[in-house]
Motif scaffolding. Structure first.
Motif, PDB file in Angstrom:
ATOM      1  N   LEU A   8       0.883  -1.320  -0.058  1.00  0.00           N
ATOM      2  CA  LEU A   8      -0.247  -0.015  -0.003  1.00  0.00           C
ATOM      3  C   LEU A   8       0.955   1.270   0.175  1.00  0.00           C
ATOM      4  CD1 LEU A   8      -2.686   1.328   0.192  1.00  0.00           C
ATOM      5  CD2 LEU A   8      -2.864   1.110   2.405  1.00  0.00           C
ATOM      6  N   THR A   9       2.034   1.177   0.950  1.00  0.00           N
ATOM      7  CA  THR A   9       2.996   2.315   0.648  1.00  0.00           C
ATOM      8  C   THR A   9       3.394   2.438  -0.712  1.00  0.00           C
ATOM      9  OG1 THR A   9       3.269   2.036   3.051  1.00  0.00           O
ATOM     10  CG2 THR A   9       4.912   3.319   1.895  1.00  0.00           C
ATOM     11  N   LEU A  10       4.039   1.547  -1.348  1.00  0.00           N
ATOM     12  CA  LEU A  10       4.528   1.266  -2.352  1.00  0.00           C
ATOM     13  C   LEU A  10       3.304   2.052  -3.634  1.00  0.00           C
ATOM     14  CD1 LEU A  10       6.939   0.761  -4.445  1.00  0.00           C
ATOM     15  CD2 LEU A  10       5.750  -1.642  -4.727  1.00  0.00           C
TER      16      LEU A  10
ATOM     17  N   THR B 137      -1.883  13.098  -1.213  1.00  0.00           N
ATOM     18  CA  THR B 137      -1.472  11.644  -1.073  1.00  0.00           C
ATOM     19  C   THR B 137      -0.606  11.581   0.042  1.00  0.00           C
ATOM     20  OG1 THR B 137      -1.421  11.452  -3.500  1.00  0.00           O
ATOM     21  CG2 THR B 137      -0.318   9.779  -2.473  1.00  0.00           C
ATOM     22  N   LEU B 138       0.196  12.690   0.404  1.00  0.00           N
ATOM     23  CA  LEU B 138       1.227  12.544   1.548  1.00  0.00           C
ATOM     24  C   LEU B 138       0.269  12.409   2.868  1.00  0.00           C
ATOM     25  CD1 LEU B 138       4.044  12.746   2.799  1.00  0.00           C
ATOM     26  CD2 LEU B 138       3.736  15.215   2.751  1.00  0.00           C
TER      27      LEU B 138
ATOM     28  N   THR C 263       2.096   6.230  -6.762  1.00  0.00           N
ATOM     29  CA  THR C 263       1.002   7.480  -7.332  1.00  0.00           C
ATOM     30  C   THR C 263       1.586   8.927  -7.312  1.00  0.00           C
ATOM     31  OG1 THR C 263      -0.840   6.174  -6.357  1.00  0.00           O
ATOM     32  CG2 THR C 263      -1.149   8.509  -6.593  1.00  0.00           C
ATOM     33  N   THR C 264       2.373   9.090  -6.068  1.00  0.00           N
ATOM     34  CA  THR C 264       3.168  10.468  -6.067  1.00  0.00           C
ATOM     35  C   THR C 264       3.952  10.597  -7.032  1.00  0.00           C
ATOM     36  OG1 THR C 264       3.003  10.188  -3.633  1.00  0.00           O
ATOM     37  CG2 THR C 264       4.439  12.062  -4.635  1.00  0.00           C
ATOM     38  N   CYS C 265       4.843   9.820  -7.493  1.00  0.00           N
ATOM     39  CA  CYS C 265       5.810   9.941  -8.824  1.00  0.00           C
ATOM     40  C   CYS C 265       5.174  10.111  -9.763  1.00  0.00           C
ATOM     41  CB  CYS C 265       6.472   8.659  -8.726  1.00  0.00           C
ATOM     42  SG  CYS C 265       7.752   8.269  -7.286  1.00  0.00           S
TER      43      CYS C 265
ATOM     44  N   SER D 230      -2.139  21.623  -9.760  1.00  0.00           N
ATOM     45  CA  SER D 230      -3.249  20.730  -9.279  1.00  0.00           C
ATOM     46  C   SER D 230      -2.403  19.368  -8.923  1.00  0.00           C
ATOM     47  CB  SER D 230      -4.281  20.571 -10.407  1.00  0.00           C
ATOM     48  OG  SER D 230      -5.251  19.486  -9.797  1.00  0.00           O
ATOM     49  N   LEU D 231      -1.521  18.939  -9.676  1.00  0.00           N
ATOM     50  CA  LEU D 231      -0.780  17.908  -9.474  1.00  0.00           C
ATOM     51  C   LEU D 231       0.152  17.882  -8.372  1.00  0.00           C
ATOM     52  CD1 LEU D 231      -0.115  17.219 -13.387  1.00  0.00           C
ATOM     53  CD2 LEU D 231      -1.380  15.729 -11.464  1.00  0.00           C
TER      54      LEU D 231
END
Length: 294
Positions: A235-237, A272-273, A242-244, A264-265
């Motif tokens: 889930l962390t991955l 996400t953080l 997603t953040t990348c 926005s991104l």
């Protein structure tokens, strides 16, 4: 004395947020429940530049579900206020469920507008979900865990990440004819279009990265990481990938000076953080419990 004042101010702010969320959920849910097609279209067209004139028939059922969840959320939040859970209770049971129902209802709404390519509304729902999880993180501090709640509280995260990443991946990799021309025109004057193969390899690369997120989420579910009995690596991955992806997309839009989209991104990445902060907090609580038991 200063510390006590800060705590009092914090509780005061949390209570007023809870009051506002209660009214918001109730009025929204009531409007959706008693409204007809025109009301539903109005909800689907929030923030949308190209107005939607129709929607899939199953959306009516989703609207009913969303309305019920919002009214349940308002009811739980109101009961929590009556019981004064934030100040007096050690379990905040009603408050937890009130926030959770709000998260699920907004996740469903985000799914609906995402499939209709209302990207601004979908982004706002992603941000809203992130903020609600952050709100949950704040109110859960030093409160006892509630077993039933701890089994389901991360499921909306899976759902939101799945459609936020999965649907764009499907468009880019499975149905590229639908979106590729748009990207080619968008980047035609940038240096990215001058790279070997043009912009297409970059778009396919983004699609592949986006596809990784649903795959990793499925692995996480199979391994029952949602129970948080141990650190949720997959889930962390998924959150990291997603953040990348958001940052890659931000880079692309910044290159062609689409600053609104790029901003926005960045917001996507920050929210996400916030979601990760909630997951990390839950994981730390589980670890602390294990240490105490040993």
């Amino acid at each position: 004395m200063m510390s006590l004042k800060n705590i009092s101010a914090r509780l005061f702010i949390l209570i007023f947020i809870q009051i506002g969320l209660t009214f918001y959920m109730f009025l929204n849910g009531l409007t959706i429940l008693i409204g007809g097609d025109s009301s539903h279209l109005q909800f689907l067209n929030y923030y949308n530049q190209e107005k939607i004139t129709n929607y899939p028939s199953y959306y009516d059922n989703l609207f009913i579900l969303m309305a019920i969840l919002q009214i349940l959320s308002a009811s739980a939040l109101l009961l929590s206020l009556i019981k004064n859970e934030i100040i007096k209770s050690n379990t905040i049971c009603m408050l937890r469920w009130g926030i959770f129902f709000a998260i699920v209802s907004n996740a469903i709404y985000g799914f609906m507008v995402r499939l209709l390519s209302n990207h601004v509304a979908s982004a706002n729902m992603y941000f809203f979900v992130g903020l609600l999880y952050f709100f949950l993180l704040i109110v859960e501090k030093k409160k006892k865990n509630f077993r039933t709640f701890s089994i389901v509280n991360t499921f909306p995260i899976y759902f939101v990440l799945f459609y936020t990443m999965g649907f764009p991946a499907w468009q880019k990799l499975i149905n590229p004819d639908e979106v590729m021309n748009k990207y080619v025109l968008l980047f035609k004057n940038s240096f990215l279009s001058k790279l070997p193969g043009g912009i297409e390899p970059f778009i396919y690369f983004i699609g592949f990265i986006e596809l990784l997120v649903p795959v990793v989420l499925i692995v996480s579910l199979i391994k029952s990481e949602f129970l948080l009995k141990r650190f949720p690596r997959y889930l962390t991955l998924a959150l990291f990938v997603t953040t990348c992806t958001f940052i890659f997309l931000c880079f692309g839009l910044s290159v062609i000076s689409v600053y609104q989209g790029a901003t926005s991104l960045i917001f996507y990445s920050i929210f996400t953080l916030l979601i990760y902060a909630y997951i990390e907090s839950l994981s730390n609580n589980v670890l602390e419990e294990k240490i105490k038991n040993n």
